[in-house]
Design an enzyme around this catalytic site. Structure first.
Site, short mmCIF file in Angstrom:
data_model
loop_
_atom_site.label_atom_id
_atom_site.label_comp_id
_atom_site.label_asym_id
_atom_site.label_seq_id
_atom_site.Cartn_x
_atom_site.Cartn_y
_atom_site.Cartn_z
N GLY A 124 -15.39 2.48 -16.21
CA GLY A 124 -14.10 1.89 -15.87
C GLY A 124 -14.15 0.86 -14.77
O GLY A 124 -13.26 0.80 -13.92
N THR A 125 -15.21 0.04 -14.78
CA THR A 125 -15.27 -1.03 -13.79
C THR A 125 -15.66 -2.34 -14.46
O THR A 125 -16.50 -2.37 -15.35
CB THR A 125 -16.25 -0.70 -12.63
OG1 THR A 125 -16.26 -1.81 -11.71
CG2 THR A 125 -17.66 -0.44 -13.13
N HIS A 127 -14.72 2.14 -1.05
CA HIS A 127 -13.65 1.25 -0.59
C HIS A 127 -12.57 2.00 0.18
O HIS A 127 -11.45 1.51 0.33
CB HIS A 127 -13.02 0.52 -1.79
CG HIS A 127 -13.96 -0.44 -2.44
ND1 HIS A 127 -13.77 -0.94 -3.71
CD2 HIS A 127 -15.12 -0.98 -2.00
CE1 HIS A 127 -14.77 -1.77 -4.02
NE2 HIS A 127 -15.61 -1.81 -2.99
N TYR A 182 0.84 -1.21 0.00
CA TYR A 182 0.00 0.00 0.00
C TYR A 182 0.87 1.26 0.00
O TYR A 182 0.53 2.25 -0.63
CB TYR A 182 -0.97 -0.02 1.19
CG TYR A 182 -2.20 -0.84 0.89
CD1 TYR A 182 -2.26 -2.18 1.23
CD2 TYR A 182 -3.28 -0.29 0.20
CE1 TYR A 182 -3.35 -2.96 0.90
CE2 TYR A 182 -4.39 -1.06 -0.12
CZ TYR A 182 -4.42 -2.40 0.21
OH TYR A 182 -5.52 -3.15 -0.14
N GLN A 228 -15.17 3.25 -6.46
CA GLN A 228 -14.55 2.07 -5.84
C GLN A 228 -13.05 2.32 -5.65
O GLN A 228 -12.37 1.53 -5.02
CB GLN A 228 -14.74 0.83 -6.72
CG GLN A 228 -16.18 0.48 -7.00
CD GLN A 228 -16.29 -0.62 -8.05
OE1 GLN A 228 -16.28 -1.82 -7.72
NE2 GLN A 228 -16.38 -0.23 -9.31
N ASN A 229 -12.58 3.41 -6.25
CA ASN A 229 -11.14 3.70 -6.21
C ASN A 229 -10.76 4.31 -4.87
O ASN A 229 -11.58 4.93 -4.20
CB ASN A 229 -10.76 4.65 -7.36
CG ASN A 229 -11.10 4.06 -8.72
OD1 ASN A 229 -11.23 2.84 -8.85
ND2 ASN A 229 -11.29 4.91 -9.71
N VAL A 230 -9.51 4.14 -4.52
CA VAL A 230 -9.01 4.65 -3.22
C VAL A 230 -7.96 5.73 -3.44
O VAL A 230 -7.27 6.13 -2.51
CB VAL A 230 -8.43 3.47 -2.40
CG1 VAL A 230 -9.51 2.46 -2.04
CG2 VAL A 230 -7.27 2.77 -3.14
N ASP A 231 -7.87 6.23 -4.71
CA ASP A 231 -6.75 7.13 -5.05
C ASP A 231 -7.05 8.61 -4.82
O ASP A 231 -6.16 9.46 -4.93
CB ASP A 231 -6.32 6.89 -6.51
CG ASP A 231 -7.48 7.04 -7.51
OD1 ASP A 231 -7.52 6.28 -8.51
OD2 ASP A 231 -8.36 7.91 -7.30
P1 OAD Z 1 -10.91 -3.85 -12.56
O1 OAD Z 1 -9.44 -3.88 -12.75
O2 OAD Z 1 -11.65 -5.09 -12.16
O3 OAD Z 1 -11.61 -3.35 -13.90
C1 OAD Z 1 -11.15 -2.18 -14.54
C2 OAD Z 1 -12.07 -1.92 -15.72
O4 OAD Z 1 -11.66 -0.71 -16.34
C3 OAD Z 1 -12.01 -3.01 -16.79
O5 OAD Z 1 -13.34 -3.37 -17.18
C4 OAD Z 1 -11.28 -2.33 -17.96
O6 OAD Z 1 -11.77 -2.77 -19.22
C5 OAD Z 1 -11.66 -0.89 -17.74
N1 OAD Z 1 -10.71 0.09 -18.27
C6 OAD Z 1 -9.38 -0.04 -18.47
N2 OAD Z 1 -8.86 1.12 -18.96
C7 OAD Z 1 -9.91 2.00 -19.06
C8 OAD Z 1 -10.03 3.35 -19.48
N3 OAD Z 1 -8.97 4.05 -19.93
N4 OAD Z 1 -11.26 3.94 -19.43
C9 OAD Z 1 -12.34 3.25 -18.99
N5 OAD Z 1 -12.29 1.95 -18.57
C10 OAD Z 1 -11.08 1.35 -18.61
O7 OAD Z 1 -11.19 -2.69 -11.50
P2 OAD Z 1 -12.53 -2.41 -10.72
O8 OAD Z 1 -13.75 -2.79 -11.52
O9 OAD Z 1 -12.47 -1.02 -10.23
O10 OAD Z 1 -11.76 -3.77 -4.57
O11 OAD Z 1 -12.39 -3.41 -9.46
C11 OAD Z 1 -13.38 -3.31 -8.45
C12 OAD Z 1 -12.75 -3.63 -7.14
O12 OAD Z 1 -12.03 -4.89 -7.23
C13 OAD Z 1 -11.70 -2.64 -6.69
O13 OAD Z 1 -12.26 -1.53 -6.06
C14 OAD Z 1 -10.92 -3.48 -5.71
C15 OAD Z 1 -10.76 -4.69 -6.59
O14 OAD Z 1 -10.42 -5.78 -5.85
C16 OAD Z 1 -11.18 -3.69 -3.32
O15 OAD Z 1 -10.03 -3.36 -3.20
C17 OAD Z 1 -12.11 -4.03 -2.20
#
Ligand code: OAD
Length: 251
Positions: A192-193, A124, A72, A106-109
Site C-alpha cells: 500500500g505504498t 513518519h 491534522y 509510513q502511516n501516522v494513524d
Molecule cells: P500514497 O497515497 O502515495 O500511495 C498509496 C498507495 O496505496 C498507492 O500506490 C495505491 O495504489 C495503494 N492502495 C490504495 N488502496 C489500497 C489498498 N486497499 N490496498 C493496498 N494498496 C492500496 O501513500 P504513501 O505511499 O503511503 O509522507 O505515501 C508515502 C508518504 O507520502 C506518506 O507517508 C506521506 C506522504 O506525503 C509524509 O507525510 C512525510
C-alpha cells in the site's frame, strides 16, 4: 473493490512457512479500507483544495499554523473513528507463526498497534502525539485554544503534531531499526505504498540487495513495478487474510 480470490504462489507460501524474520513496509494504502484517504488519491471533502505537500511542511506551519493544526485535528479525529481492517489484523496474526515480524510504517494513524502488531517502527511519527514546535518534546496535555494551535504548557511555543513533515529528517532511531529489520529479513513486504517518498522507499532496494524475497501488494500494477518481485495486485484487506490462511491454515 468486490471480494475475490487471489492466487498465492506456492513457492511464496513455502518461503513464508520457513521464514524466521519478516519485515513489512506499509503505506497509506493499507489504511484505505479502514476509511482513511491515501495521499495521492484526491483529498476528501474540505481539504480537496489543498495539496498535502502544502500542508505537511514546516513552511506551511510557519505561514499558517492554524490551518495546519486544524488539518491534522481533522485527521486525528478521523483516526479515532475508524478501526484496523483485515489487512492490519492479518499482519498482526503473522506474529503467531513467525519469530520476528517488524512492521515499518509510513502511516501516522496507529492502526497497526491497535490491530495487535507489537513491533511497529513509525518512520513518519504518529498523529495522536503532539509536540512543542520549539523544544520538540512530546506534550501529553494542553489547554485547547480559541485561536489554535494551542501553546506548549512549558515554553508557550506553538504545539504541532508529532509527525515528520516534508523536508524534515526521519527519527534516527526509527530509521536505524527499519534498516536493521530490512537488511536481515528473509521476506520483505511492501504494502500500500506508491514508493515515491524517500528514504522509506529505499528500503525495497535494501531488501532486494540483502537477498530477501520481496513481495509487493498494491491494486496499482504500476506501483513499485520492478522485476524479480512477487506481486499481488489487489487490496491489502482482501489479499493479506487470504495469504495468511494459505500459509498458516486455520490461523
Ligand atoms: P500514497 O497515497 O502515495 O500511495 C498509496 C498507495 O496505496 C498507492 O500506490 C495505491 O495504489 C495503494 N492502495 C490504495 N488502496 C489500497 C489498498 N486497499 N490496498 C493496498 N494498496 C492500496 O501513500 P504513501 O505511499 O503511503 O509522507 O505515501 C508515502 C508518504 O507520502 C506518506 O507517508 C506521506 C506522504 O506525503 C509524509 O507525510 C512525510
Amino acid at each position: 473493490m468486490p471480494e475475490r480470490p487471489y492466487a498465492i504462489p506456492q513457492e511464496l507460501v513455502e518461503r513464508l512457512r520457513t521464514a524466521n524474520k519478516i519485515a513489512i513496509l506499509t503505506g497509506a494504502g493499507i489504511s484505505a479500507e479502514s476509511g482513511i484517504p491515501t495521499f495521492r488519491d484526491a483529498l476528501a471533502g474540505l481539504w480537496a483544495q489543498y495539496n498535502p505537500e502544502d500542508l505537511a511542511t514546516p513552511e506551511a506551519f510557519e505561514r499558517n499554523p492554524r490551518l495546519v493544526w486544524e488539518w491534522y485535528s481533522e485527521r486525528r479525529s478521523l483516526v479515532t473513528q475508524v478501526s484496523p481492517n483485515p489487512g492490519h489484523l492479518a499482519l498482526a496474526a503473522m506474529e503467531r507463526f513467525v519469530p520476528t515480524v517488524t512492521v515499518i510504517t509510513q502511516n501516522v494513524d496507529g492502526l497497526h498497534q491497535r490491530a495487535g502488531s507489537t513491533r511497529v517502527v513509525e518512520l513518519h511519527g504518529n498523529i495522536s502525539r503532539v509536540k512543542c514546535s520549539q523544544e520538540g518534546i512530546v506534550v501529553e496535555h494542553w489547554e485547547e485554544s480559541s485561536t489554535p494551535p494551542p501553546l506548549c504548557p512549558f515554553c508557550h511555543g506553538l504545539l504541532r503534531p508529532d509527525v515528520v513533515w516534508f523536508g524534515e529528517l526521519l527519527p534516527e532511531q526509527a530509521m536505524r531499526e527499519a534498516i536493521k529489520a530490512t537488511a536481515t529479513c528473509d521476506v520483505f513486504f511492501s504494502i500500500g505504498t506508491s514508493g515515491q517518498v524517500y528514504p522509506a522507499a529505499s528500503l525495497v532496494d535494501l531488501a532486494r540487495g540483502s537477498g530477501a524475497t520481496v513481495v509487493v501488494i498494491n491494486p496499482d500494477e504500476k506501483a513499485q513495478a520492478l522485476p524479480s518481485f512477487y506481486r499481488l495486485n489487489g487490496p491489502a484487506g482482501q489479499i493479506l487474510p487470504q495469504l495468511v490462511q494459505a500459509v498458516w491454515p486455520g490461523a
